[in-house]
Design an enzyme around this catalytic site. Sequence first.
Site, PDB file in Angstrom:
ATOM      1  N   GLY A  18       0.797  -1.219   0.000  1.00 43.48           N
ATOM      2  CA  GLY A  18       0.000   0.000   0.000  1.00 43.48           C
ATOM      3  C   GLY A  18       0.827   1.266   0.000  1.00 43.48           C
ATOM      4  O   GLY A  18       0.394   2.303   0.500  1.00 43.48           O
ATOM      5  N   SER A  36       4.621  -5.338  -2.738  1.00 46.02           N
ATOM      6  CA  SER A  36       4.746  -3.902  -2.966  1.00 46.02           C
ATOM      7  C   SER A  36       5.574  -3.288  -1.834  1.00 46.02           C
ATOM      8  O   SER A  36       6.712  -3.695  -1.623  1.00 46.02           O
ATOM      9  CB  SER A  36       3.363  -3.256  -3.081  1.00 46.02           C
ATOM     10  OG  SER A  36       3.461  -1.943  -3.567  1.00 46.02           O
TER      11      SER A  36
END
Length: 692
Positions: free
Chosen positions: A261, A363
């Site tokens: 995120g 991520s």
Amino acid sequence: MPPLLVALYVLALASFALATAPELPKVGPVSILADNDLDPSTNKYSFLLLSTKLAYKDARNACTQLNETLLSFSNDTDFRNTAKLLKYRTEPRHKSGLYWFNGIPSNNSDSHVCQAFSIDGPKLLIDVACKIRLPTLCTNSPNTSAILHPNPEYQIEIPTKQGPIRGFRDVLSFEFRGIPYAQPPIGKLRFAPPNPVRYTKVAGNRTAYDATWFRSVCPQLQAGAVTGWYIDEDCLYLNVYTPALGNNRYRLPVLVWFHGGRYMEGAGSDVIYYGGNLVSRGNIIVVTINYRQDAFLMLCYLLQSQNLTLGILGFFEDEKHISRNAAPGNLALRDQLAALHWVKENIASFGGDPKKVTIAGESSGGTSVRSLLITKNASGLYRGAISESDPLDLGFNTPSISGLLTQTIMHLVNCTNLSCARTAPVLALLQAQSEAISTISKQRRDVDRFGAFKPSIDGNLIKEDWAKAVESGRFNRVPIVYTTTKDEALDFVAPNSPNLIPVENLTSSVAEFLDANRTNIILSSKFYSRSPNTTADPDAVRNELGVIGTDYLFLCPTQYFVTKMADRTPVYEGQFERGIGPLLASNVCNNRACHGGDMAYVFAPFVLAQQGLISPSPDDFIMARGIGDRWTTFVTTLKPTPRGYKEWPKVTKNKPYVLLLDVNVTVSVGAGRTKVCKFLTEKVGYDFKYYS
């Protein structure tokens, strides 16, 4: 959270509180065995195994304590599935291979004769004396996963170092939600390292901690959209999913997951990270955590904006003006280390082996794995690592950049010391951060306006940049799996360019993330086109941007590093050829493997299809079974090739073998981009070298 949802939420908590939870010591070790094909439209055959050997009458009573009955078989398929699941279990089996179930003996007039289930002999059902002691098979009544709807009837209480903790079970696993691993980072603890949780024991008071509901997620603007829960600075909690409890002789390997995120959003309680599927298929334990991020508590409807986030919370530091003893920086990393220490100290209470921990993330979660791989403080806290979609082109922040960002924000809110910053109004901090990032990113290309706050080379946890650490061999040498997705960068192209891009704007679009010189070198090469054919493909320009961004930010720097690491530790590289999920950016990612599109294959939260959030196909179920089995096999054996699967070869110094992850996997060298990556490495150069 809207008032109606709050009311329903409170009622749900009340129903959980009223339920009576059986204590684990009274029923002994218990496991959930489930035949899970990941397809939400099929019934999941599931039952409980009580390992303590009991006489038949005591076995029946033990099932009753769990609000269950002795297991019955309605057809031959149930017999076969039960035998298969019992044989699949990897812990040592008792010698007889017999289990109590709800059977009727052939001579039911003899009250001293009962019927047992056999998994070894030629007969499945055997008459035995009721007084002999055998393990027990009980029903497992929850018929769905608790990804959205926990059931208050099936709670269980376990003893831990923290005192008794009450969780629950669903059809696939036991779950313990919202367990604190550090003190709330509020007040004077804002910008401070995480402090251990304090537990006070009151004589005669053994009230269990209620771990049947997710606690608050760390401050961010869009928490309710994905997690369904509320946001608050008091957010350092973790969640445990386990298939077995109470077996101190055989403990399970553990996967600790760091959510992605961009260090701006997300939580361990996001429904996309439901751990029950990995747990049920792989016989491992999954731990998901919250950690401080770039964002800060402020609901978007209060600000009338979705473009402001507060990066100062997770990476506040300014060593020139504020002592690192007071504000050490790298708070997200420190939170993750605190969670790993909690796992080391406590996971045995949940059936886990603290010596068999694998860290993983996607991520920015992958960037967290990268940070922990070069943090000496993390050595010994894990034995393997999985990193998905880490943009390895981007290096860590230097202290000067982190200090510049922090000092600029403090100046804009009229703060000259730490006490002021800890009490500064939230809205003022938000506005200051937005202005600081906008101003500084225009002046300095090494400050990314989309992710300005990130791990910093603080001289303590992170002593040098990742590239230097890898090249010198100064990293924790554990087996590692690295993956990317085939169309990573399209996920970032689409939000910034929601409409088709004219050909004449391609150069300026590339120059948004590269300087003019490198942009010209790339677009003048034979590997990319300065004038893509928009007649054949109207979306050719965005697609070309996606290819360039994927090669430059993800695929090629990953291949650069894995080949350098291969001589020192086992490294496996993979590329997702398919993608699916609710987080895909737009229709440009339809039927593409964009950034984040791999998460549904890892955690398989396909029950979300019932809410219309994803639309999986039968091929997606097949691929998810393969991915989940490879990931859990790696957690268990440190090799990502389950029995009967195609071999995943290790990367070598000269051969960047890549397993192309699809319904049918294939092995490639460099994912077909070896020459492209050589060009980018030798002729263009990556950001981690330009801005080192």
